[in-house]
Scaffold this active site. Structure first.
Site, PDB file in Angstrom:
ATOM      1  N   ASP A 497      34.240  42.073  41.372  1.00 40.25           N
ATOM      2  CA  ASP A 497      34.729  40.742  41.738  1.00 40.25           C
ATOM      3  C   ASP A 497      35.945  40.914  42.635  1.00 40.25           C
ATOM      4  O   ASP A 497      36.903  41.628  42.269  1.00 40.25           O
ATOM      5  CB  ASP A 497      35.106  39.959  40.482  1.00 40.25           C
ATOM      6  CG  ASP A 497      35.458  38.520  40.789  1.00 40.25           C
ATOM      7  OD1 ASP A 497      34.570  37.660  40.652  1.00 40.25           O
ATOM      8  OD2 ASP A 497      36.609  38.260  41.190  1.00 40.25           O
ATOM      9  N   GLU A 540      32.050  35.544  45.059  1.00 34.96           N
ATOM     10  CA  GLU A 540      32.720  36.805  45.400  1.00 34.96           C
ATOM     11  C   GLU A 540      32.339  37.922  44.442  1.00 34.96           C
ATOM     12  O   GLU A 540      32.998  38.976  44.411  1.00 34.96           O
ATOM     13  CB  GLU A 540      34.244  36.614  45.400  1.00 34.96           C
ATOM     14  CG  GLU A 540      34.861  36.292  44.053  1.00 34.96           C
ATOM     15  CD  GLU A 540      34.926  34.802  43.751  1.00 34.96           C
ATOM     16  OE1 GLU A 540      35.839  34.392  43.020  1.00 34.96           O
ATOM     17  OE2 GLU A 540      34.071  34.056  44.268  1.00 34.96           O
TER      18      GLU A 540
END
Length: 622
Positions: A497, A540
């Site tokens: 992430d 993301e």
């Protein structure tokens, strides 16, 4: 002149009797001037100026799109220089013939349709020559306009008898019947007239070759012949009703690419030719509204545009020569053989569409030839007509059992033979169309397979980063887990992430955020191993499947990726903080902890990193 083929055709006699189409007025004067030794461009220009209509047509032609003049030509002198005296003479001659022979005494001859189709041929071949410069477009135009002048000549010389031929003969038999009545046919007469009018031999040779296209050489003559054959198809398209154009369009599409015309641009090319055809029709008063009658169109459908490839086998040299000549005159391409053994050898080489063979031959007779062919791959679908003097029931049954498709009794009637050939031709054309449909289907299937692969790729690919997407990741995870369990191999999962990604979108906008995602994906891909499967999981978040890899090794892979992203920042972006990534890793031991549990453990490890230091890698405990 008699109606027997035993008499030779005397062109000079017919010309002396003034029964052939000939120019008049200014065109005749131009022809006579060009033949003189003292002829020059100035004298020719002055003579043309005397005829305002001819002057206007020459200027319009020289400035037409087909000729692509570099600058507009405004006077006759410059036009004559550009075209050349011979080309001007031929152009004037053709227009004179149009003006003088729009009507005639041959009631069975369709004069408006003849000139309309000839004009379409002229415009089409000029456009073809402009695309690929085999000859000058202006010369091609004139040749196209006169490419079937032999028909008009027969209608002019023998109006009553030719009318009878036209009204009583199918178009497929016309050449043979013309030859029987006049000892010549319209194709031969066309060539004789063009030669008499001093047309270049390359034009006459190309026109003759365009009717057979049996040459494989790459000469200029052969290439021009191919253009003429294609232009002839376009001319037929122009005078055909809208309801039947679709069928012709299929034939045009099959040959268009040979002339560097893509299927997507063919219709525009045809529309341009049709527009020029109509404009020229208005200019020289030719009716471009006439169309082929349904009967004429049906006749044209009976035979392939260039006839059949026929092999004729007979040990009688006189009959072989006579039938070869008559079938050639009917528009077919004939290869003759004196015996069955020679025919077998040539069949493999020539691959004809139809075979006509005598029965009684030696040492191999026609039945043995048929039996041999039906047992071979190249002869099993060949259409075979047997020539036989026997009509007994037993003999005919024996012949059909040997594999013949039809028979004609001797002595051979040309009309009966041509009718049987037409019947066979329908079968041959159906087989050809079936083969073409099969080929098109195979091509369509291949294109569909490619399209399906592309769709599958699109369905499994993240369009922004080019990585595999979540759908692919979940499917592949299940597959790899099943393989790991089956072969007792380790499997690890890395959840990644990007840190503080939302702030990039908020401060710099989503375009900048997209650039960061693309950059990070590129770094992950390059830093991962060749066997690792890198996917964008959403937003993301990224997922990496590390096959045949335990947790400890996967931890090292995650650290290498983390360092690579920290080290290589996206260029030309004014970021407040460096782009970094948090990584959660989970590895399997034997068949534990399970497919979905492995993913959950990696996600929990990632959550712990995000809630502590970020920019770190953590291995989940089992």
């Amino acid at each position: 002149m008699t109606n027997s083929t035993n008499n030779s055709f005397d062109f000079q006699e017919l010309k002396a009797l003034e029964r052939l189409p000939s120019p008049s007025g200014t065109a005749l004067a131009i022809t006579q001037l060009v033949q003189r030794d003292d002829a020059d461009i100035h004298k020719l220009s002055e003579l043309i100026k005397v005829d305002p209509a001819l002057s206007a047509r020459i200027l319009r032609f020289i400035n037409s799109a087909a000729l692509s003049a570099r600058r507009p030509v405004a006077n006759i002198h410059d036009a004559v220089i550009m075209m050349g005296m011979q080309s001007v003479r031929n152009f004037a001659l053709s227009l004179s013939l149009v003006g003088n022979y729009k009507k005639g005494q041959c009631s069975g001859f369709d004069y408006p349709l003849y000139w309309s189709q000839s004009l379409a041929m002229a415009v089409a071949i000029a456009a073809m020559a402009a695309r690929e410069r085999t000859v000058a477009p202006d010369e091609a135009f004139t040749l196209g306009l006169l490419s079937d002048i032999g028909k008009l000549a027969l209608a002019t010389a023998w109006p009553d008898r030719y009318s009878e031929c036209l009204q009583s003969t199918p178009i497929t038999d016309l050449l043979a019947v013309e030859f029987e009545h006049f000892a010549t046919d319209h194709r031969e007469l066309t060539q004789l007239l063009l030669r008499d009018w001093d047309f270049p031999s390359v034009f006459i040779d190309a026109l003759k070759l365009s009717l057979t296209l049996d040459s494989t050489d790459a000469s200029r003559t052969a290439r021009f012949a191919e253009q003429l054959a294609f232009a002839r198809q376009i001319a037929c398209y122009c005078v055909t009703n809208e309801s039947r154009r679709a069928k012709l369009m299929t034939e045009l599409e099959s040959r268009a690419q040979h002339h560097h015309i893509e299927a997507s641009s063919l219709q525009a090319f045809l529309d341009e030719i049709e527009q020029q055809w109509r404009q020229w029709g208005q200019q020289i008063e030719i009716d471009t509204q006439v169309r082929l009658s349904p009967v004429d169109e049906a006749d044209k459908d009976q035979v392939a545009p260039l006839g059949l490839d026929i092999m004729l086998v007979d040990d009688d040299p006189v009959l072989l020569a006579r039938l070869s000549k008559q079938l050639t005159a009917a528009g077919h391409h004939v290869v003759g053989c004196r015996d069955a053994e020679t025919a077998l050898r040539k069949l493999v080489e020539k691959m004809p569409q139809l075979l006509i063979t005598d029965w009684r031959m030696s040492p191999m007779d026609g039945l043995t030839l048929c039996n041999t062919l039906r047992r071979s791959a190249f002869g099993e679908n060949l259409y075979i007509i047997m020539l036989t003097a026997s009509e007994t029931e037993d003999d005919l049954v024996k012949a059909f059992d040997a594999g013949i498709d039809d028979f004609v009794t001797k002595p051979v009637s040309l009309r009966i033979l041509l009718a049987r050939i037409r019947a066979g031709q329908r079968i041959v054309m159906l087989q050809r169309n079936l083969d073409q449909d099969k080929q098109r289907l195979e091509q369509s299937n291949a294109k569909l397979a490619v399209a399906n692969r592309r769709l599958a790729m699109m369905a499994n690919t993240d369009m922004l980063t080019g990585l595999q997407n979540r759908r692919y990741a979940m499917t592949r995870l299940e597959q790899e887990w099943a393989a790991a369990v089956r072969y007792r191999r380790p499997l690890s999962v890395l959840m990644l992430d990007l840190d503080f990604f939302k702030s990039i979108n908020d401060l710099l906008g989503h375009a900048a955020g997209d650039r960061v995602l693309v950059h990070a994906a590129k770094i992950m891909k390059s830093a991962a191993r060749a066997s690792d499967i890198v996917c964008r999981f959403g937003g993301e978040e990224f997922l990496i499947l590390a096959t045949n890899t335990d947790g400890v090794t996967a931890l090292a892979v995650g650290e290498r990726i983390r360092k690579a992203i920290e080290t290589h920042q996206p260029p030309e972006l004014a970021l407040k903080r460096s782009v970094t990534v948090s990584v959660g890793v989970a590895g399997s031991v034997n068949d534990k902890p399970g497919c979905q549990a492995l993913l959950t453990l990696a996600d929990e490890a990632l959550y712990q990193v995000k809630n502590s230091t970020r920019n770190a890698v953590q291995l989940a405990p089992l």
